[in-house]
Design a protein around this motif. Structure first.
Motif, PDB file in Angstrom:
ATOM      1  N   GLU A   1       0.617  -1.207  -0.035  1.00  8.88           N
ATOM      2  CA  GLU A   1       0.048   0.001  -0.104  1.00  8.88           C
ATOM      3  C   GLU A   1       0.811   1.311   0.030  1.00  8.88           C
ATOM      4  OE1 GLU A   1      -3.522   2.210  -0.420  1.00  8.88           O
ATOM      5  OE2 GLU A   1      -3.246  -0.166  -0.204  1.00  8.88           O
ATOM      6  N   VAL A   2       2.068   1.227   0.836  1.00  4.21           N
ATOM      7  CA  VAL A   2       2.882   2.283   0.836  1.00  4.21           C
ATOM      8  C   VAL A   2       3.356   2.617  -0.811  1.00  4.21           C
ATOM      9  CG1 VAL A   2       5.299   2.937   1.438  1.00  4.21           C
ATOM     10  CG2 VAL A   2       3.526   2.122   3.251  1.00  4.21           C
ATOM     11  N   GLY A   3       3.844   1.537  -1.371  1.00  2.00           N
ATOM     12  CA  GLY A   3       4.440   1.645  -2.748  1.00  2.00           C
ATOM     13  C   GLY A   3       3.255   2.064  -3.724  1.00  2.00           C
ATOM     14  N   ASN A   4       2.146   1.754  -3.430  1.00  2.00           N
ATOM     15  CA  ASN A   4       1.134   2.094  -4.437  1.00  2.00           C
ATOM     16  C   ASN A   4       0.699   3.699  -4.266  1.00  2.00           C
ATOM     17  OD1 ASN A   4       0.869  -0.343  -5.892  1.00  2.00           O
ATOM     18  ND2 ASN A   4      -0.675  -1.024  -4.309  1.00  2.00           N
ATOM     19  N   TRP A   5       0.600   4.112  -2.946  1.00  2.00           N
ATOM     20  CA  TRP A   5       0.259   5.434  -2.497  1.00  2.00           C
ATOM     21  C   TRP A   5       1.303   6.200  -3.355  1.00  2.00           C
ATOM     22  CZ3 TRP A   5       2.377   9.357   0.080  1.00  2.00           C
ATOM     23  CH2 TRP A   5       1.483  10.424   0.758  1.00  2.00           C
ATOM     24  N   MET A   6       2.639   6.015  -3.088  1.00  2.00           N
ATOM     25  CA  MET A   6       3.758   6.721  -3.436  1.00  2.00           C
ATOM     26  C   MET A   6       3.637   6.792  -4.883  1.00  2.00           C
ATOM     27  SD  MET A   6       5.905   8.713  -2.335  1.00  2.00           S
ATOM     28  CE  MET A   6       6.254   8.278  -0.606  1.00  2.00           C
ATOM     29  N   ALA A   7       3.371   5.686  -5.698  1.00  2.00           N
ATOM     30  CA  ALA A   7       3.135   5.718  -7.064  1.00  2.00           C
ATOM     31  C   ALA A   7       2.136   6.804  -7.477  1.00  2.00           C
ATOM     32  CB  ALA A   7       2.908   4.174  -7.716  1.00  2.00           C
ATOM     33  N   ASP A   8       1.129   6.815  -6.983  1.00  2.36           N
ATOM     34  CA  ASP A   8       0.006   7.750  -7.212  1.00  2.36           C
ATOM     35  C   ASP A   8       0.625   9.431  -7.210  1.00  2.36           C
ATOM     36  OD1 ASP A   8      -1.614   5.741  -7.922  1.00  2.36           O
ATOM     37  OD2 ASP A   8      -2.751   5.653  -5.920  1.00  2.36           O
ATOM     38  N   ARG A   9       1.437   9.284  -5.987  1.00  2.00           N
ATOM     39  CA  ARG A   9       1.825  10.860  -5.855  1.00  2.00           C
ATOM     40  C   ARG A   9       2.811  11.157  -7.020  1.00  2.00           C
ATOM     41  NH1 ARG A   9      -1.117   9.399  -2.840  1.00  2.00           N
ATOM     42  NH2 ARG A   9      -2.310  10.524  -4.684  1.00  2.00           N
ATOM     43  N   PHE A  10       3.530  10.234  -7.497  1.00  2.00           N
ATOM     44  CA  PHE A  10       4.801  10.565  -8.420  1.00  2.00           C
ATOM     45  C   PHE A  10       3.809  10.674  -9.623  1.00  2.00           C
ATOM     46  CE2 PHE A  10       8.170   8.129  -6.157  1.00  2.00           C
ATOM     47  CZ  PHE A  10       8.401   9.015  -5.391  1.00  2.00           C
ATOM     48  N   ALA A  11       2.787  10.108  -9.562  1.00  4.03           N
ATOM     49  CA  ALA A  11       1.986  10.140 -11.231  1.00  4.03           C
ATOM     50  C   ALA A  11       0.958  11.384 -10.964  1.00  4.03           C
ATOM     51  CB  ALA A  11       1.086   8.965 -11.354  1.00  4.03           C
ATOM     52  N   GLY A  12       0.938  12.280  -9.955  1.00  3.44           N
ATOM     53  CA  GLY A  12       0.113  13.273  -9.775  1.00  3.44           C
ATOM     54  C   GLY A  12      -1.357  13.126  -9.548  1.00  3.44           C
ATOM     55  N   ARG A  13      -1.748  11.845  -9.268  1.00  2.00           N
ATOM     56  CA  ARG A  13      -3.088  11.528  -8.980  1.00  2.00           C
ATOM     57  C   ARG A  13      -3.751  12.152  -7.842  1.00  2.00           C
ATOM     58  NH1 ARG A  13      -0.879   6.252 -10.218  1.00  2.00           N
ATOM     59  NH2 ARG A  13      -1.364   5.781 -12.685  1.00  2.00           N
ATOM     60  N   ALA A  14      -5.142  12.324  -7.746  1.00  2.00           N
ATOM     61  CA  ALA A  14      -5.673  13.165  -6.260  1.00  2.00           C
ATOM     62  C   ALA A  14      -5.263  12.306  -5.241  1.00  2.00           C
ATOM     63  CB  ALA A  14      -6.909  13.167  -6.745  1.00  2.00           C
ATOM     64  N   THR A  15      -5.219  12.736  -4.077  1.00  2.00           N
ATOM     65  CA  THR A  15      -4.950  12.430  -2.673  1.00  2.00           C
ATOM     66  C   THR A  15      -6.366  12.144  -2.301  1.00  2.00           C
ATOM     67  OG1 THR A  15      -4.770  14.595  -1.655  1.00  2.00           O
ATOM     68  CG2 THR A  15      -2.905  13.323  -2.274  1.00  2.00           C
ATOM     69  N   HIS A  16      -6.334  11.503  -1.044  1.00  2.00           N
ATOM     70  CA  HIS A  16      -7.872  10.851  -0.624  1.00  2.00           C
ATOM     71  C   HIS A  16      -7.639  11.046   1.153  1.00  2.00           C
ATOM     72  CE1 HIS A  16      -9.164   9.549  -4.201  1.00  2.00           C
ATOM     73  NE2 HIS A  16      -7.805   8.766  -4.421  1.00  2.00           N
ATOM     74  N   PRO A  17      -7.305  12.469   1.530  1.00  2.00           N
ATOM     75  CA  PRO A  17      -7.249  12.674   3.004  1.00  2.00           C
ATOM     76  C   PRO A  17      -8.654  12.322   3.924  1.00  2.00           C
ATOM     77  CG  PRO A  17      -7.625  14.780   1.963  1.00  2.00           C
ATOM     78  CD  PRO A  17      -7.338  13.425   0.862  1.00  2.00           C
ATOM     79  N   ASN A  18      -8.312  11.764   5.002  1.00  2.00           N
ATOM     80  CA  ASN A  18      -9.784  11.367   5.499  1.00  2.00           C
ATOM     81  C   ASN A  18      -9.233  11.938   7.278  1.00  2.00           C
ATOM     82  OD1 ASN A  18      -7.573   9.856   6.669  1.00  2.00           O
ATOM     83  ND2 ASN A  18      -8.524   7.830   6.112  1.00  2.00           N
ATOM     84  N   CYS A  19      -8.961  13.331   7.255  1.00  2.00           N
ATOM     85  CA  CYS A  19      -8.795  13.748   8.584  1.00  2.00           C
ATOM     86  C   CYS A  19     -10.328  13.851   9.119  1.00  2.00           C
ATOM     87  CB  CYS A  19      -8.440  15.369   8.270  1.00  2.00           C
ATOM     88  SG  CYS A  19      -6.685  15.329   8.291  1.00  2.00           S
TER      89      CYS A  19
END
Length: 387
Positions: free
Chosen positions: A369-387
């Motif tokens: 999950e860490v790797g996939n989340w970081m891949a999304d950041r490198f690809a410029g995809r939207a984040t999904h914050p859940n504060c």
């Protein structure tokens, strides 16, 4: 590329459960004679990256010594390892600056000493990122593999070392990384503290780095609360390692003056050994067993530990933060508190509770999950914050 299996990560990281100088090398002058800067390379030499002894990885590696900054703002030198996949790719590639969990305090425990031999505990986790085509730099932290005692759990020092490792990797000509390389920060446990501090400091200390996100887990964000939880438990050795690390950074704390003879012997041994020995030697001991009076009750000690407390600054880049509900070393409530404080300051935080497992298993089960989340950041995809 989205990796769904932990693969060989289980074998090497399971060891976490028991969780001279300058060297002969090619000296570099990255600053062209100008004043030395944090992240400038002092020396570099070819190294190697093997997750297990002799295991090929299709990478090149270099051991580097680079300039960094102590917790009090003084210049120092830290060592680390730069790893770059040899996959035929040309041009910039993403860079992960990776902060390892507790390995110990002896110089032989340093990641740069173990990554070439296939004996580094988190190497299979690191390989998951090189398999994606990302470069990785792994800091040894202050005093681990370099002169002096390792400043274990001193947050600002560790954060500086993580950020300056990224600068050093970018400035290493052989690595082929450009100044615009996208950077991700990853760490768990001690590395969670280090990566959290890097995330908080980056906006002011290393604003030129193109940090896209930080993945941090099992974070000991409040050392006083962690010490209260671990005192007399399986994890009590970590308290005495942390005390030695704080004392190394701030000698005026005078740790020896608080220790009884048994305590002095234990701490002296911890400074020379790795986590397997240190954790066993210090387990199930109470602070009162090894001291004449409790340093953690003193204002100067409390003030220094407060300096390593996370949550005071919102990370400039998005954060993926995770913590095991059953974490027996770093209380789940400590991680939740950090999440709440970052969210209150406006940070972009995606929080993830690891419902099944404990401290060590958390880093393994969440590594894809860490790797996939970081891949999304490198690809410029939207984040999904859940504060």
């Amino acid at each position: 590329m989205r990796i769904r299996s932990t693969g060989t990560a289980l074998a090497a990281v399971a060891a976490l459960a028991v969780s001279a100088w300058i060297p002969a090398a090619t000296a570099t002058a990255a600053d062209g004679g100008a004043a030395a800067r944090p992240g400038d390379i002092v020396s570099s030499a070819p190294s190697a990256f093997h997750p297990l002894p002799g295991q090929p990885t299709g990478t090149k590696a270099w051991k580097v010594h680079y300039r960094s900054t102590t917790a009090d703002g003084a210049p120092n030198v830290v060592s680390g390892t730069v790893i770059v996949p040899q996959d035929g790719r040309t041009g910039p590639r993403p860079l992960i600056t990776y902060a390892v969990g507790t390995v110990g305090m002896g110089d032989s425990c340093a990641p740069s000493e173990n990554l070439p031999n296939g004996t580094a505990m988190e190497a299979n986790l690191i390989q998951q990122y090189t398999l994606r085509g990302w470069a990785v730099v792994v800091t040894d932290y202050e005093g681990l593999g370099t002169p002096g005692v390792h400043t274990y759990t001193v947050g600002p020092s560790a954060g500086h070392a993580v950020l300056d490792a990224a600068r050093a990797a970018i400035r290493l000509p052989e690595a082929g990384l450009g100044a615009d390389a996208p950077v991700g920060i990853i760490g768990y446990s001690q590395g969670g503290q280090a990566s959290g501090w890097a995330a908080e400091l980056q906006g002011s200390y290393a604003p030129e780095l193109k940090v896209k996100g930080t993945a941090t887990g099992g974070v000991p964000a409040d050392l006083m609360k962690v010490a209260a939880s671990d005192n007399g438990s399986f994890g009590s050795g970590l308290i005495f390692m942390a005390a030695a690390g704080q004392d190394a950074a701030f000698p005026e704390l005078g740790l020896d003056s608080y220790l009884n003879p048994e305590g002095r012997a234990l701490v002296a041994g911890m400074k020379e050994n790795c986590v397997a020995v240190d954790a066993i030697a210090g387990s199930f001991k109470r602070i009162s067993d090894l001291t004449t009076h409790d340093p953690l009750a003193q204002p100067d000690w409390r003030a220094r530990l407060e300096q390593s407390r996370l949550g005071g600054t919102a990370p400039a880049a998005p954060v993926y933060q995770y913590h095991a509900l059953g974490d027996e070393l770093i209380p789940y409530a400590v991680g939740r508190q950090l999440r709440s404080e970052w969210c209150a300051r406006g940070a972009d935080v995606q929080w993830d509770t690891v419902w099944v497992g404990e401290h060590v298993s958390g880093v393994i089960t969440r590594s894809p999950e860490v790797g996939n989340w970081m891949a999304d950041r490198f690809a410029g995809r939207a984040t999904h914050p859940n504060c």
